[in-house]
Enzyme design. Structure first.
Site, PDB file in Angstrom:
ATOM      1  N   CYS A 116      10.471  -0.583  12.177  1.00 18.80           N
ATOM      2  CA  CYS A 116      11.004   0.644  11.595  1.00 18.80           C
ATOM      3  C   CYS A 116      11.842   1.427  12.698  1.00 18.80           C
ATOM      4  O   CYS A 116      12.362   2.578  12.283  1.00 18.80           O
ATOM      5  CB  CYS A 116       9.610   1.611  11.234  1.00 18.80           C
ATOM      6  SG  CYS A 116       9.019   0.754   9.746  1.00 18.80           S
ATOM      7  N   HIS A 256      11.296   8.971  10.750  1.00 20.12           N
ATOM      8  CA  HIS A 256      10.828   7.872  10.036  1.00 20.12           C
ATOM      9  C   HIS A 256      10.193   8.242   8.931  1.00 20.12           C
ATOM     10  O   HIS A 256       9.125   8.840   9.099  1.00 20.12           O
ATOM     11  CB  HIS A 256      10.441   6.765  11.119  1.00 20.12           C
ATOM     12  CG  HIS A 256       9.941   5.548  10.072  1.00 20.12           C
ATOM     13  ND1 HIS A 256      10.974   4.835   9.294  1.00 20.12           N
ATOM     14  CD2 HIS A 256       8.822   4.989  10.216  1.00 20.12           C
ATOM     15  CE1 HIS A 256      10.025   4.049   8.641  1.00 20.12           C
ATOM     16  NE2 HIS A 256       8.772   3.921   9.390  1.00 20.12           N
ATOM     17  N   ASN A 286       8.564   3.847   2.158  1.00 21.80           N
ATOM     18  CA  ASN A 286       8.931   3.310   3.607  1.00 21.80           C
ATOM     19  C   ASN A 286      10.068   2.491   3.226  1.00 21.80           C
ATOM     20  O   ASN A 286       9.661   1.344   3.136  1.00 21.80           O
ATOM     21  CB  ASN A 286       7.702   3.193   4.156  1.00 21.80           C
ATOM     22  CG  ASN A 286       8.100   2.642   5.810  1.00 21.80           C
ATOM     23  OD1 ASN A 286       9.326   2.541   6.061  1.00 21.80           O
ATOM     24  ND2 ASN A 286       6.829   2.538   6.395  1.00 21.80           N
TER      25      ASN A 286
HETATM   26  O1  UT7 Z   1       6.534   2.221   9.274  1.00 18.37           O
HETATM   27  C1  UT7 Z   1       5.771   1.369  10.241  1.00 18.37           C
HETATM   28  C2  UT7 Z   1       4.708   2.103  10.625  1.00 18.37           C
HETATM   29  N1  UT7 Z   1       3.648   2.198   9.561  1.00 18.37           N
HETATM   30  C3  UT7 Z   1       3.096   3.270   9.641  1.00 18.37           C
HETATM   31  O2  UT7 Z   1       3.140   4.163  10.468  1.00 18.37           O
HETATM   32  C4  UT7 Z   1       1.985   3.423   8.765  1.00 18.37           C
HETATM   33  C5  UT7 Z   1       0.492   4.034   9.252  1.00 18.37           C
HETATM   34  N2  UT7 Z   1      -0.524   3.904   8.747  1.00 18.37           N
HETATM   35  C6  UT7 Z   1      -0.707   4.621   7.558  1.00 18.37           C
HETATM   36  O3  UT7 Z   1       0.124   5.275   6.858  1.00 18.37           O
HETATM   37  C7  UT7 Z   1      -2.143   4.721   6.656  1.00 18.37           C
HETATM   38  O4  UT7 Z   1      -3.054   4.047   7.686  1.00 18.37           O
HETATM   39  C8  UT7 Z   1      -2.239   4.030   5.339  1.00 18.37           C
HETATM   40  C9  UT7 Z   1      -1.416   4.710   4.327  1.00 18.37           C
HETATM   41  C10 UT7 Z   1      -1.612   2.683   5.456  1.00 18.37           C
HETATM   42  C11 UT7 Z   1      -3.631   3.810   4.726  1.00 18.37           C
HETATM   43  O5  UT7 Z   1      -4.295   5.172   4.875  1.00 18.37           O
HETATM   44  P1  UT7 Z   1      -5.442   5.544   5.523  1.00 18.37           P
HETATM   45  O6  UT7 Z   1      -5.911   6.997   5.434  1.00 18.37           O
HETATM   46  O7  UT7 Z   1      -5.583   5.264   7.102  1.00 18.37           O
HETATM   47  O8  UT7 Z   1      -6.546   4.742   4.585  1.00 18.37           O
HETATM   48  P2  UT7 Z   1      -7.427   3.504   5.063  1.00 18.37           P
HETATM   49  O9  UT7 Z   1      -6.975   2.425   5.493  1.00 18.37           O
HETATM   50  O10 UT7 Z   1      -8.774   4.227   6.462  1.00 18.37           O
HETATM   51  O11 UT7 Z   1      -8.480   3.205   4.109  1.00 18.37           O
HETATM   52  C12 UT7 Z   1      -9.384   4.347   3.513  1.00 18.37           C
HETATM   53  C13 UT7 Z   1     -10.032   3.819   2.162  1.00 18.37           C
HETATM   54  C14 UT7 Z   1     -10.455   2.547   2.605  1.00 18.37           C
HETATM   55  O12 UT7 Z   1     -11.715   2.494   1.680  1.00 18.37           O
HETATM   56  P3  UT7 Z   1     -13.517   2.369   2.342  1.00 18.37           P
HETATM   57  O13 UT7 Z   1     -13.214   1.452   3.363  1.00 18.37           O
HETATM   58  O14 UT7 Z   1     -13.338   4.157   2.996  1.00 18.37           O
HETATM   59  O15 UT7 Z   1     -14.275   2.572   1.009  1.00 18.37           O
HETATM   60  C15 UT7 Z   1      -9.537   1.672   1.749  1.00 18.37           C
HETATM   61  O16 UT7 Z   1     -10.199   0.492   1.363  1.00 18.37           O
HETATM   62  O17 UT7 Z   1      -9.053   3.863   1.246  1.00 18.37           O
HETATM   63  C16 UT7 Z   1      -9.123   2.654   0.630  1.00 18.37           C
HETATM   64  N3  UT7 Z   1      -7.697   2.157   0.294  1.00 18.37           N
HETATM   65  C17 UT7 Z   1      -7.069   2.552  -0.952  1.00 18.37           C
HETATM   66  N4  UT7 Z   1      -7.586   3.309  -1.989  1.00 18.37           N
HETATM   67  C18 UT7 Z   1      -6.905   3.313  -2.848  1.00 18.37           C
HETATM   68  C19 UT7 Z   1      -6.764   1.555   1.028  1.00 18.37           C
HETATM   69  N5  UT7 Z   1      -5.695   1.640   0.421  1.00 18.37           N
HETATM   70  C20 UT7 Z   1      -5.859   1.971  -0.817  1.00 18.37           C
HETATM   71  C21 UT7 Z   1      -5.113   2.105  -1.896  1.00 18.37           C
HETATM   72  N6  UT7 Z   1      -5.634   2.973  -3.086  1.00 18.37           N
HETATM   73  N7  UT7 Z   1      -3.952   1.772  -2.103  1.00 18.37           N
END
Ligand code: UT7
Length: 332
Positions: A116, A256, A286
C-alpha cells in the site's frame, strides 16, 4: 540557480464500472452493511470484470486521460514507474506492458513492490530522476486489481479491497513548488501479518497451494491496524516538525485509504480537521497502490497552486511513509 523540484503537473484516475456493494457482499459472506461501514467506512468498491483484463488495463485508462489533460503525446514520456501488488504477470514488469499498450516508445519502465505504500515510494523515486536534471517527464502509476487475489469467501478481507488506479506526471519546477520532503520506512518483520503465502519462489504454485487457498491475501487485521495507526501518524508528524509545519499550515492530507478509523486517527495526531482530509474510501474501498492517485484525482479541482499537501501511507511489508509537497497548478 534555483533548486529543481519534481512537481505533479497532471493527475488522472480510473475505476471499473462494476460496483460491488456491501449489500451484495452480505449475500456472499457472513457480514452486514452496518459492520462494514462502522469498522471501515466502506460502502462500495469497484471490480474489474471480464476475461483477460489486468492492472495494466486500469492503468492505461487513467494514463490516456492524463496525457489528454496535459496535452502531450505518449512518446514524450521518458520513464514509467508502476507501483502495483497485482502485476499483470510475475514478469515482465507491468510498467513495460503499460508502455507498450500506450505507445510510450521512449520510456524505460519498472515496477515497485511496496504494497500500500508503493505509490508513495514510487513518487519519491520518480522525483529523484527529475531532481537530477536528467529527466523531464516521469509518469508514476499506482494501480491494483485486488479482486484477482481476494478470497470472496473470507469476510475478513473481501469487504475491504477494490480495483482501481491512477497516475501522476512529474515535471521539473523551479518556482518553489513540487516535492519538498519525504520519509520512507520499512520493517520486514511485519511481513507475517499481511501477505500472499504462495505463488513466489518460496512456495511456487501447486495443487496443494491452490487447495489451501494460499494465492489470496492473508491479513491479521488487528495487528496491521495497530501498526498503521501509530506509524502513519508518527511519520507524518515527523515530516511536519522538520518542515516547521503546524496543522493549520496543511491545506490537504492525502492518506492511504485502508480504514476510515486509521485516517481519522492520523488526522487527529497531525492536528488537521476532517474538512482538509481527502477521503473516498466509502466509494472505492482499499485499492492498495491506487488510493493516493485516486484521491488526488477526485479532489483535483479543490487543489490550488502553493497548497501544502501531505501524503501518507502504511501497508504490507511493513512499509510506510509521508511526502510533503507544494501543489503546482490551479484548477483549470
Ligand atoms: O492497506 C494495507 C494496510 N491494511 C490496513 O491498514 C487494514 C488494517 N486493519 C483493519 O482495517 C481492521 O483490522 C479490519 C477492518 C480488517 C477489521 O476490523 P477490526 O475492528 O480490527 O475487527 P476484528 O478483526 O478485531 O474482528 C472483530 C469481530 C470478530 O468477531 P469476534 O471474534 O469479536 O466475535 C470478527 O470475527 O468482527 C468479526 N468480523 C466480522 N464481522 C462481520 C470480522 N470481519 C467481519 C465482517 N463482518 N466482514
Amino acid at each position: 540557480m534555483s533548486k529543481i523540484r519534481a512537481a505533479i503537473t497532471a493527475v488522472n484516475g480510473w475505476v471499473p464500472d462494476y460496483v460491488l456493494t456491501n449489500q451484495e457482499l452480505e449475500k456472499m459472506v457472513d457480514t452486514n452493511d452496518e459492520w462494514i461501514q462502522s469498522r471501515t467506512g466502506i460502502k462500495e468498491r469497484r471490480i474489474l470484470k471480464g476475461e483477460n483484463k489486468g492492472s495494466s488495463d486500469i492503468a492505461i485508462e487513467a494514463i490516456k486521460g492524463l496525457l489528454d489533460k496535459r496535452g502531450i503525446k505518449p512518446e514524450e514520456i521518458e520513464a514509467v514507474i508502476c507501483a502495483t501488488t497485482t502485476p499483470d504477470m510475475v514478469f515482465p514488469a507491468t510498467a513495460n506492458i503499460i508502455s507498450d499498450k500506450m505507445g510510450m516508445k521512449n520510456a524505460f519502465g519498472y515496477d515497485v513492490s511496496a504494497a500500500c505504500s508503493g505509490f508513495l515510494f514510487s513518487l519519491v523515486t520518480g522525483s529523484k530522476f527529475i531532481e537530477s536534471g536528467q529527466y523531464k517527464k516521469v509518469l508514476v502509476v499506482g494501480v491494483d486489481k485486488m479482486s484477482a487475489i481476494i478470497d470472496y469467501s473470507d469476510r475478513a478481507t473481501c469487504i475491504i479491497f477494490g480495483d482501481g488506479g491512477g497516475a501522476v506526471l512529474l515535471e521539473p519546477d523551479e518556482s518553489g513548488n513540487g516535492i519538498i520532503d519525504s520519509i520512507l520506512k520499512s520493517d520486514g518483520s511485519g511481513r507475517h501479518y499481511l501477505h500472499q503465502k504462495a505463488g513466489g519462489s518460496l512456495k511456487p504454485a501447486s495443487i496443494e497451494t491452490i487447495n489451501a487457498r494460499e494465492h489470496f491475501v492473508f491479513q491479521e487485521g488487528q495487528t496491521v491496524f495497530k501498526f498503521a495507526v501509530v506509524n502513519m501518524a508518527e511519520v507524518s508528524a515527523e515530516v511536519m516538525e522538520r518542515n516547521n509545519l503546524k496543522g493549520e499550515d496543511i491545506a490537504w492530507l492525502v492518506p492511504h485509504q485502508a480504514n476510515k478509523r486509521i485516517i481519522d486517527a492520523t488526522a487527529k495526531r497531525m492536528g488537521i480537521g476532517s474538512e482538509k482530509v481527502m477521503m473516498n474510501i466509502d466509494r472505492y474501498g482499499n485499492t492498495t497502490n491506487g488510493t493516493l492517485p485516486l484521491c488526488l484525482w477526485d479532489y483535483e479541482k479543490k487543489l490550488h497552486k502553493g497548497d501544502n499537501v501531505m501524503l501518507a501511507a502504511f501497508g504490507g511489508g511493513f512499509t510506510w511513509g509521508a511526502v510533503y509537497l507544494k501543489w503546482a497548478y490551479d484548477p483549470s
